[in-house]
Design a protein around this motif. Structure first.
Motif, PDB file in Angstrom:
ATOM      1  N   LEU A 159      38.049 -72.812  23.050  1.00 58.27           N
ATOM      2  CA  LEU A 159      38.112 -73.488  24.343  1.00 58.27           C
ATOM      3  C   LEU A 159      37.056 -72.973  25.317  1.00 58.27           C
ATOM      4  N   ARG A 160      36.276 -71.991  24.904  1.00 57.09           N
ATOM      5  CA  ARG A 160      35.263 -71.410  25.790  1.00 57.09           C
ATOM      6  C   ARG A 160      34.313 -72.475  26.335  1.00 57.09           C
ATOM      7  N   GLU A 161      33.886 -73.410  25.488  1.00 57.66           N
ATOM      8  CA  GLU A 161      32.913 -74.408  25.928  1.00 57.66           C
ATOM      9  C   GLU A 161      33.462 -75.263  27.071  1.00 57.66           C
ATOM     10  N   ALA A 162      34.746 -75.573  27.019  1.00 62.59           N
ATOM     11  CA  ALA A 162      35.332 -76.377  28.101  1.00 62.59           C
ATOM     12  C   ALA A 162      35.294 -75.609  29.417  1.00 62.59           C
ATOM     13  N   PHE A 163      35.620 -74.325  29.375  1.00 63.13           N
ATOM     14  CA  PHE A 163      35.565 -73.514  30.596  1.00 63.13           C
ATOM     15  C   PHE A 163      34.132 -73.420  31.116  1.00 63.13           C
ATOM     16  N   GLU A 164      33.181 -73.299  30.216  1.00 71.10           N
ATOM     17  CA  GLU A 164      31.783 -73.197  30.648  1.00 71.10           C
ATOM     18  C   GLU A 164      31.317 -74.503  31.290  1.00 71.10           C
ATOM     19  N   ARG A 165      31.735 -75.621  30.742  1.00 68.85           N
ATOM     20  CA  ARG A 165      31.368 -76.902  31.368  1.00 68.85           C
ATOM     21  C   ARG A 165      31.946 -77.000  32.774  1.00 68.85           C
ATOM     22  N   LEU A 166      33.131 -76.441  32.960  1.00 67.77           N
ATOM     23  CA  LEU A 166      33.807 -76.548  34.247  1.00 67.77           C
ATOM     24  C   LEU A 166      33.405 -75.446  35.226  1.00 67.77           C
ATOM     25  N   ARG A 167      32.687 -74.450  34.751  1.00 64.54           N
ATOM     26  CA  ARG A 167      32.381 -73.283  35.583  1.00 64.54           C
ATOM     27  C   ARG A 167      31.848 -73.662  36.971  1.00 64.54           C
ATOM     28  N   PRO A 168      30.915 -74.632  37.092  1.00 65.32           N
ATOM     29  CA  PRO A 168      30.385 -74.943  38.431  1.00 65.32           C
ATOM     30  C   PRO A 168      31.444 -75.387  39.432  1.00 65.32           C
ATOM     31  N   GLN A 169      32.561 -75.915  38.969  1.00 64.57           N
ATOM     32  CA  GLN A 169      33.588 -76.385  39.906  1.00 64.57           C
ATOM     33  C   GLN A 169      34.789 -75.455  39.988  1.00 64.57           C
ATOM     34  N   LEU A 170      34.708 -74.291  39.348  1.00 61.92           N
ATOM     35  CA  LEU A 170      35.800 -73.329  39.372  1.00 61.92           C
ATOM     36  C   LEU A 170      35.390 -72.050  40.098  1.00 61.92           C
ATOM     37  N   LEU A 171      36.390 -71.306  40.554  1.00 57.31           N
ATOM     38  CA  LEU A 171      36.163 -69.954  41.043  1.00 57.31           C
ATOM     39  C   LEU A 171      36.364 -68.970  39.897  1.00 57.31           C
ATOM     40  N   THR A 172      35.703 -67.840  39.972  1.00 58.82           N
ATOM     41  CA  THR A 172      35.899 -66.812  38.953  1.00 58.82           C
ATOM     42  C   THR A 172      36.323 -65.506  39.613  1.00 58.82           C
ATOM     43  N   PHE A 173      37.172 -64.780  38.896  1.00 56.42           N
ATOM     44  CA  PHE A 173      37.677 -63.484  39.336  1.00 56.42           C
ATOM     45  C   PHE A 173      37.620 -62.545  38.137  1.00 56.42           C
ATOM     46  N   ARG A 174      38.007 -61.307  38.356  1.00 53.94           N
ATOM     47  CA  ARG A 174      38.227 -60.355  37.277  1.00 53.94           C
ATOM     48  C   ARG A 174      39.620 -59.788  37.420  1.00 53.94           C
ATOM     49  N   ASP A 175      40.242 -59.449  36.291  1.00 55.93           N
ATOM     50  CA  ASP A 175      41.475 -58.675  36.399  1.00 55.93           C
ATOM     51  C   ASP A 175      41.112 -57.191  36.410  1.00 55.93           C
ATOM     52  N   GLU A 176      42.099 -56.328  36.436  1.00 59.04           N
ATOM     53  CA  GLU A 176      41.839 -54.896  36.566  1.00 59.04           C
ATOM     54  C   GLU A 176      41.175 -54.294  35.335  1.00 59.04           C
ATOM     55  N   HIS A 177      41.133 -55.052  34.231  1.00 60.46           N
ATOM     56  CA  HIS A 177      40.478 -54.584  33.006  1.00 60.46           C
ATOM     57  C   HIS A 177      39.086 -55.194  32.834  1.00 60.46           C
ATOM     58  N   GLY A 178      38.637 -55.963  33.811  1.00 65.72           N
ATOM     59  CA  GLY A 178      37.322 -56.573  33.732  1.00 65.72           C
ATOM     60  C   GLY A 178      37.277 -57.915  33.048  1.00 65.72           C
ATOM     61  N   VAL A 179      38.429 -58.478  32.658  1.00 67.90           N
ATOM     62  CA  VAL A 179      38.457 -59.772  31.985  1.00 67.90           C
ATOM     63  C   VAL A 179      38.198 -60.879  33.003  1.00 67.90           C
ATOM     64  N   GLU A 180      37.326 -61.799  32.646  1.00 72.91           N
ATOM     65  CA  GLU A 180      37.001 -62.895  33.549  1.00 72.91           C
ATOM     66  C   GLU A 180      38.135 -63.907  33.612  1.00 72.91           C
ATOM     67  N   LEU A 181      38.480 -64.283  34.836  1.00 69.23           N
ATOM     68  CA  LEU A 181      39.531 -65.262  35.097  1.00 69.23           C
ATOM     69  C   LEU A 181      38.926 -66.450  35.827  1.00 69.23           C
ATOM     70  N   PHE A 182      39.424 -67.623  35.504  1.00 68.93           N
ATOM     71  CA  PHE A 182      38.978 -68.859  36.147  1.00 68.93           C
ATOM     72  C   PHE A 182      40.122 -69.421  36.985  1.00 68.93           C
ATOM     73  N   ASP A 183      39.748 -70.168  38.038  1.00 66.29           N
ATOM     74  CA  ASP A 183      40.797 -70.787  38.846  1.00 66.29           C
ATOM     75  C   ASP A 183      40.252 -71.982  39.609  1.00 66.29           C
ATOM     76  N   LEU A 184      41.177 -72.845  40.021  1.00 67.38           N
ATOM     77  CA  LEU A 184      40.846 -73.990  40.847  1.00 67.38           C
ATOM     78  C   LEU A 184      40.580 -73.516  42.271  1.00 67.38           C
ATOM     79  N   PRO A 185      39.566 -74.034  42.919  1.00 70.63           N
ATOM     80  CA  PRO A 185      39.234 -73.561  44.272  1.00 70.63           C
ATOM     81  C   PRO A 185      40.369 -73.707  45.269  1.00 70.63           C
ATOM     82  N   ASP A 186      41.125 -74.799  45.182  1.00 71.49           N
ATOM     83  CA  ASP A 186      42.156 -75.060  46.188  1.00 71.49           C
ATOM     84  C   ASP A 186      43.549 -74.657  45.736  1.00 71.49           C
ATOM     85  N   ALA A 187      43.667 -73.917  44.632  1.00 72.95           N
ATOM     86  CA  ALA A 187      44.981 -73.511  44.141  1.00 72.95           C
ATOM     87  C   ALA A 187      45.525 -72.353  44.980  1.00 72.95           C
ATOM     88  N   PRO A 188      46.838 -72.239  45.105  1.00 72.24           N
ATOM     89  CA  PRO A 188      47.410 -71.159  45.920  1.00 72.24           C
ATOM     90  C   PRO A 188      47.242 -69.795  45.261  1.00 72.24           C
TER      91      PRO A 188
END
Length: 369
Positions: free
Chosen positions: A232-261
């Motif tokens: 599923l990595r390719e789908a996340f990469e296609r969506l990357r421009p419209q998503l926000l990215t974060f890291r968890d405490e272990h350095g794992v990349e997290l994706f999220d919707l910009p307007d999500a709570p």
């Protein structure tokens, strides 16, 4: 774990992830949604047993009564079908006809574990025969095994039945799944039961967005765990421009919707009584956003899942219903305020799920590993 390629991405700690996920899961506060809208938003409810979807909605919705979901099932607006992770889910009719085709690659992969029992079996022919059988009349798994074994006497009967379930979208017909009713599992195709053809398979991108709305912020591996799919990595990469990215405490990349709570980590989280197999505990590769490391594996005994209790948003114990009591077994000592909050939520849950029944609420001894 996949490390982030964006070191400057903000870090979300366990409590921040917990509160965001609880909010998406309708567990921070009772949601003013219909049962059908909630099932749709949550992309289905784990339904290995009949009752868990009802308890799942009781924990999440304002004004829910079991008949709300039962009526949807009786009216064929929701159905029970094997989908995510090869487990039974309660899905809306629309999601049944779309999400089930999405996970077909996983069902095909599942069949490789049964190939020895399917030697000499033409799987395309098996699907045609099975469809004719179950659309003529809903069949139990026993009846399917017997009918298919008559065609392929040298094959393993259980493998034949599994192949039928994997190759076709078989739903459990009512009265199975109705509240207060009983019925053995009988199967027909989703298209026959819903009187409409399967819809085009949704794009992975669209399902990624829905997954993040219900379970985010999340990593690629988190969604793969939820869906039982890979690549599923390719789908996340296609969506990357419209998503926000974060890291968890272990350095794992997290994706999220910009307007999500993403609530303040200090946001209060009331206790919640969840059913066994609730998707909150099963839909991330890293479950520490809900399950503290010291309690890992405590919601299970062998292959049996316990009903779980959340306190302050995290797994804190298990519970069960006895003949006259709701028994709560915490993993550690609760404060007086926490016990009072658990009692209040327990009374609310019982009033929704078992109105008029004289249940006491008892705290059992602290459960130790």
């Amino acid at each position: 774990m996949t490390k982030t390629t964006h070191p400057a991405a903000p870090v979300l700690g366990a409590r921040a992830l917990n509160r965001a996920t609880l909010d998406r899961q309708l567990l921070l506060r009772p949601a003013a949604l219909s049962a059908g809208a909630a099932v749709e938003h949550l992309l289905g409810l784990q339904a290995q047993n009949v009752k868990p979807p009802y308890y799942a909605l009781a924990a999440r919705l304002d004004g829910f009564v079991p008949e709300d979901l039962s009526k949807l099932m009786a009216d064929r607006e929701v159905v029970r079908i094997v989908s995510m992770r090869s487990t039974i889910h309660t899905h809306t009719a629309e999601d049944c006809l779309t999400l089930r085709p999405l996970v077909q690659p996983a069902r095909d992969r599942e069949l490789t574990y049964f190939r020895k029992g399917l030697t000499g079996v033409d799987l395309d022919r098996l699907a045609v025969i099975t469809r004719d059988l179950v659309e003529t009349e809903p069949r139990t798994m026993k009846q399917l095994r017997e009918a298919l074994s008559a065609r392929w006497p040298d094959a393993d009967p259980q493998s034949l039945a599994v192949a039928a379930r994997c190759r076709l979208p078989l739903v459990q017909v009512t009265p199975r799944g109705l509240w207060g009713r009983s019925g053995q599992v009988a199967l027909t195709t989703a298209e026959h039961w819903l009187a409409r053809p399967a819809r085009p398979t949704p794009t992975q991108d669209s399902v990624v967005l829905r997954y993040l709305a219900a379970f985010g912020p999340a990593s690629v591996k988190d969604m793969q765990t939820w869906a039982g799919l890979t690549r599923l990595r390719e789908a996340f990469e296609r969506l990357r421009p419209q998503l926000l990215t974060f890291r968890d405490e272990h350095g794992v990349e997290l994706f999220d919707l910009p307007d999500a709570p993403r609530p303040d980590p200090r946001t209060p989280a009331p206790p919640r009584f969840l059913p066994e197999f609730d998707n909150l505990l099963l839909s991330h590769a890293d479950r520490t956003r809900v399950v503290p490391s010291e309690y890992r594996g405590r919601a299970w005994q062998g292959n049996q899942a316990h009903r779980t209790l959340l306190v302050d948003g995290f797994l804190a114990g298990v519970w069960r219903l006895e003949q006259d009591a709701l028994v709560v077994e915490p993993f550690d000592t609760l404060t007086r305020a926490q016990r009072e909050d658990v009692l209040t939520e327990g009374e609310r849950m019982l009033a929704v799920m078992h109105p008029g029944q004289p249940y006491d609420i008892r705290f059992g001894t602290v459960v130790t590993p």
